[in-house]
Write an enzyme that holds these catalytic residues in place. Structure first.
Site, PDB file in Angstrom:
ATOM      1  N   ARG A  37       0.806  -1.220   0.000  1.00  0.00           N
ATOM      2  CA  ARG A  37       0.000   0.000   0.000  1.00  0.00           C
ATOM      3  C   ARG A  37       0.842   1.274   0.000  1.00  0.00           C
ATOM      4  O   ARG A  37       0.460   2.272  -0.612  1.00  0.00           O
ATOM      5  CB  ARG A  37      -0.971  -0.002   1.183  1.00  0.00           C
ATOM      6  CG  ARG A  37      -0.305  -0.189   2.521  1.00  0.00           C
ATOM      7  CD  ARG A  37      -1.269   0.054   3.675  1.00  0.00           C
ATOM      8  NE  ARG A  37      -2.409  -0.857   3.664  1.00  0.00           N
ATOM      9  CZ  ARG A  37      -3.098  -1.165   4.752  1.00  0.00           C
ATOM     10  NH1 ARG A  37      -2.734  -0.667   5.925  1.00  0.00           N
ATOM     11  NH2 ARG A  37      -4.125  -1.967   4.699  1.00  0.00           N
ATOM     12  N   SER A  45      -3.560  -7.126  11.387  1.00  0.00           N
ATOM     13  CA  SER A  45      -4.225  -6.396  12.470  1.00  0.00           C
ATOM     14  C   SER A  45      -5.098  -7.289  13.333  1.00  0.00           C
ATOM     15  O   SER A  45      -5.039  -7.233  14.568  1.00  0.00           O
ATOM     16  CB  SER A  45      -5.062  -5.257  11.888  1.00  0.00           C
ATOM     17  OG  SER A  45      -4.253  -4.356  11.183  1.00  0.00           O
ATOM     18  N   LEU A  46      -5.925  -8.111  12.701  1.00  0.00           N
ATOM     19  CA  LEU A  46      -6.845  -8.948  13.470  1.00  0.00           C
ATOM     20  C   LEU A  46      -6.087 -10.005  14.257  1.00  0.00           C
ATOM     21  O   LEU A  46      -6.347 -10.206  15.454  1.00  0.00           O
ATOM     22  CB  LEU A  46      -7.860  -9.612  12.539  1.00  0.00           C
ATOM     23  CG  LEU A  46      -8.901 -10.510  13.225  1.00  0.00           C
ATOM     24  CD1 LEU A  46      -9.689  -9.718  14.248  1.00  0.00           C
ATOM     25  CD2 LEU A  46      -9.831 -11.131  12.184  1.00  0.00           C
ATOM     26  N   GLU A  65      -4.416  -2.162  17.363  1.00  0.00           N
ATOM     27  CA  GLU A  65      -3.816  -1.039  16.652  1.00  0.00           C
ATOM     28  C   GLU A  65      -3.508   0.144  17.563  1.00  0.00           C
ATOM     29  O   GLU A  65      -2.860   1.106  17.136  1.00  0.00           O
ATOM     30  CB  GLU A  65      -4.724  -0.603  15.500  1.00  0.00           C
ATOM     31  CG  GLU A  65      -4.811  -1.667  14.423  1.00  0.00           C
ATOM     32  CD  GLU A  65      -5.327  -1.130  13.099  1.00  0.00           C
ATOM     33  OE1 GLU A  65      -5.392   0.104  12.934  1.00  0.00           O
ATOM     34  OE2 GLU A  65      -5.655  -1.942  12.236  1.00  0.00           O
TER      35      GLU A  65
END
Length: 270
Positions: free
Chosen positions: A35, A134-135, A118
């Site tokens: 990204r 993240s999860l 986060e």
């Protein structure tokens, strides 16, 4: 503005500019590049006067609304039909890697304060936030935090006092400052120019004070990190060093660093 999910690129949507050029084609990973790489490529196109679009017509087409109903609704509200025309996009401000510094059990340096997910800085993401982590990070460290709290000794605390709740934060005055100074591409002059206005807002009693304090920490840290790595891209220091040493700034250190960068000619009231 609504978020156009990276999942569209995963489904085959392509990035194009005004002329239809697939400008990511020559980049390693092409449309599936990380990204931060994609954000910088879009930024360069826009700096050259090009608009950028995500074209999902061939890859998703008539299935767009059933596959991505939320994005489809946002597009239609903006007058864009993603089944028939490309979606105009621009890079959002990238995730700022950081958070509350914690140990392997999620404990911070403040007694009684744990953090995970986060909100925490665990070191698992490194210099570039990994979307799929993240999860799993929250699940792993959430369990670690629960075990740590369960195994901690309890002690009596002073009774809680009634206090006035602070006003809801309002980052609207801070956003344009950070967009200019600490966005996708950064350099010393604009970072330094952001320090004084952020200090002034952070020392004010208004609802923008807390967002400004966070923004000031980001700007000072970005100034101190004189190299490019991951999502932190310095135009004046484009090379990634062979070895980097991350630093963590407390809010107090950020204010002190700000005073050192911009000699104080202002109120000392914190």
């Amino acid at each position: 503005m609504p978020l156009v999910s990276e999942a569209l690129r995963g489904e085959g949507a392509i990035l194009i500019n005004d002329t239809g050029d697939r400008f990511m084609a020559g980049t390693p990973g092409a449309k599936l590049a990380p990204r931060d790489v994609v954000a910088r490529a879009i930024w360069r196109q826009r700096a050259d006067g090009q608009r950028v679009f995500l074209d999902a017509r061939a890859a998703i087409g008539a299935n767009f609304e059933s596959r991505f109903p939320t994005i489809a609704a946002a597009c239609l509200r903006a007058g864009v039909d993603p089944t028939r025309e490309p979606i105009p996009v621009r890079p959002a401000q990238h995730y700022h890697m950081g958070g509350i510094a914690v140990d392997g059990e999620g404990r911070s340096s403040i007694t009684g304060l744990w953090a995970c997910g986060e909100a925490a800085c665990t070191g698992l993401h490194g210099a570039n936030r990994l979307a799929s982590n993240s999860l799993s990070e929250a699940v792993v460290f959430g369990a670690a935090v629960a075990r740590s709290i369960q195994g901690s000794s309890t002690r009596a605390h002073a009774p809680l006092r009634d206090v006035l709740a602070p006003a809801a934060p309002d980052p609207s005055a801070v956003r344009p400052i950070l967009s200019r100074a600490a966005g996708v591409m950064r350099e010393e002059e604009s970072l330094r120019a952001a320090v004084d206005p952020l200090v002034a807002i952070a020392r004010s009693p208004g609802p923008a004070a807390d967002p400004a304090a966070v923004g000031l920490t980001i700007v000072v840290a970005a100034l101190n990190r004189e190299h490019s790595i991951g999502a932190h891209c310095r135009l004046d220091f484009p090379e990634r060093p062979a070895k980097t040493h991350g630093s963590r700034l407390t809010l107090g250190e950020a204010f002190a660093a700000a005073d050192a960068i911009a000699p104080p000619n202002r109120s000392k009231r914190a």
